[in-house]
Design an enzyme around this catalytic site. Structure first.
Site, PDB file in Angstrom:
ATOM      1  NE  ARG A   1     124.322 143.396  46.771  1.00  0.00           N
ATOM      2  CZ  ARG A   1     124.170 142.757  47.928  1.00  0.00           C
ATOM      3  NH1 ARG A   1     124.911 141.688  48.189  1.00  0.00           N
ATOM      4  NH2 ARG A   1     123.301 143.165  48.796  1.00  0.00           N
TER       5      ARG A   1
ATOM      6  N   PRO B   1     133.801 141.215  50.675  1.00  0.00           N
ATOM      7  CG  PRO B   1     135.435 142.489  49.649  1.00  0.00           C
ATOM      8  CD  PRO B   1     133.985 142.422  49.870  1.00  0.00           C
ATOM      9  CD  GLU B   2     133.685 139.271  57.196  1.00  0.00           C
ATOM     10  OE1 GLU B   2     134.318 139.284  58.255  1.00  0.00           O
ATOM     11  OE2 GLU B   2     132.664 138.592  57.014  1.00  0.00           O
TER      12      GLU B   2
ATOM     13  CG  HIS C   1     127.803 145.263  36.939  1.00  0.00           C
ATOM     14  ND1 HIS C   1     126.786 146.189  36.916  1.00  0.00           N
ATOM     15  CD2 HIS C   1     127.217 144.065  36.786  1.00  0.00           C
ATOM     16  CE1 HIS C   1     125.622 145.557  36.782  1.00  0.00           C
ATOM     17  NE2 HIS C   1     125.862 144.270  36.690  1.00  0.00           N
TER      18      HIS C   1
END
Length: 287
Positions: free
Chosen positions: A127, A2-3, A103
């Site tokens: 990640r 995300p930005e 995760h």
DNA sequence: AGGATAGCCTGCGGGC
DNA sequence: TGCCCGCAGGCTATCC
């Protein structure tokens, strides 16, 4: 992943679920994704993360954002800072929502609230480029962590951008990705803002004219705002707190469109690695 | 000391 | 249908 627009979207969709709720239990399933800091006379020292540091026992007062980072503020004054990195998700999980269990690194279970359906907050990050940071106060978070960030991209002004860019000789694309210069711009919106302001990503910062810096400063919020409205860009696995995907990707003028015709002039868009990242621009429209 | 580069992780889509 | 490769929205540590 995300930005700024996607992170802002997560903040906005999470706020109604969390604010006013008391955290009954905070669980950290993977200790190495969280760092806790406490103030000392000299500065800050890393300490062991406790449930209380993760806001257990706190009632959530508000959610803030600076750049791509979110801060959840408890009524004790404690603060939980969340950075989603590339693949992080903050999700509000209710009875009916399907969220992959893999995760999931942290969970927060609120005390029952008669006015609202049951649910819990989930932090997933396959990640693990993201993470959690805890502080005793918002002032501590600002001093220890957010102090390195430049001004938030939504509020950027030409003078502050010019100051942040300084006399650097690197390419403008790289400078826009540098969170100490401006906080919140990532690979997508850097390319979009450069297209909108008609500046080539390969231009050296110190060769930009004052007018170009002004155009760029104006273009940045201009490309960010519509994406906040539409729910952010969706390329892969981004979803907001409610699991809604963004609808903004089709609005991108250059990002993800290398080799396709420029929407303004029709010429083939160039694609190359600039500032270490895949970059798309129009060699005709951007100078 | 600024700037370029490699590296951290996992997942997924495309090509064979 | 697999399997392998390359690539991904971020940031940092390390070199030059």
């Amino acid at each position: 992943m995300p930005e700024l627009p996607e992170v802002e979207r997560v903040r906005l969709t999470l706020t109604p679920h969390l604010v006013g709720r008391t955290i009954k239990r905070a669980m950290l399933h993977r200790a190495d994704i969280c760092e806790s800091f406490s103030r000392t006379s000299a500065g800050f020292k890393k300490v062991r993360t406790t449930p209380a540091a993760l806001l257990e026992g706190d009632t959530v007062e508000t959610l803030l954002r600076h750049g791509k980072q979110i801060a959840i503020i408890g009524d004790s004054g404690r603060v939980l800072c969340v950075h989603l990195g590339m693949s992080g998700q903050l999700r509000w999980k209710t009875e009916g929502t399907e969220i992959k269990a893999t995760h999931t690194h942290a969970e927060w279970v609120p005390a029952p609230d008669l006015r609202r359906p049951e649910g819990r907050l989930i932090f997933r990050d396959p990640r693990r480029f993201g993470g959690l940071w805890t502080f005793d106060s918002l002032a501590d978070l600002r001093e220890a962590r957010w102090n390195t960030l430049g001004p938030d991209a939504l509020a950027i002004r030409a003078e502050t951008l010019k100051e942040g860019l300084g006399k650097s000789t690197r390419v403008i694309k790289a400078a826009l990705l540098d969170q100490t210069v401006i906080a919140g711009v990532g690979n997508i919106y850097a390319d979009e803002a450069l297209f909108l302001s008609a500046i080539r990503p390969t231009r050296r910062v110190n060769r930009l004219t004052a007018a170009e810096v002004r155009r760029l400063a104006a273009a940045i919020p201009e490309v960010l705002h519509p994406s906040i409205e539409t729910g952010g860009t969706t390329l892969r696995d981004y979803v907001d707190a409610n699991g809604e995907k963004g609808k903004g990707s089709e609005r991108n003028a250059v990002y993800g469109r290398g080799g396709l015709p420029c929407l303004r002039c029709g010429k083939r868009l160039r694609q190359a690695i600039v500032g270490g990242r895949t970059t798309v621009w129009c060699a005709t429209c951007q100078r």
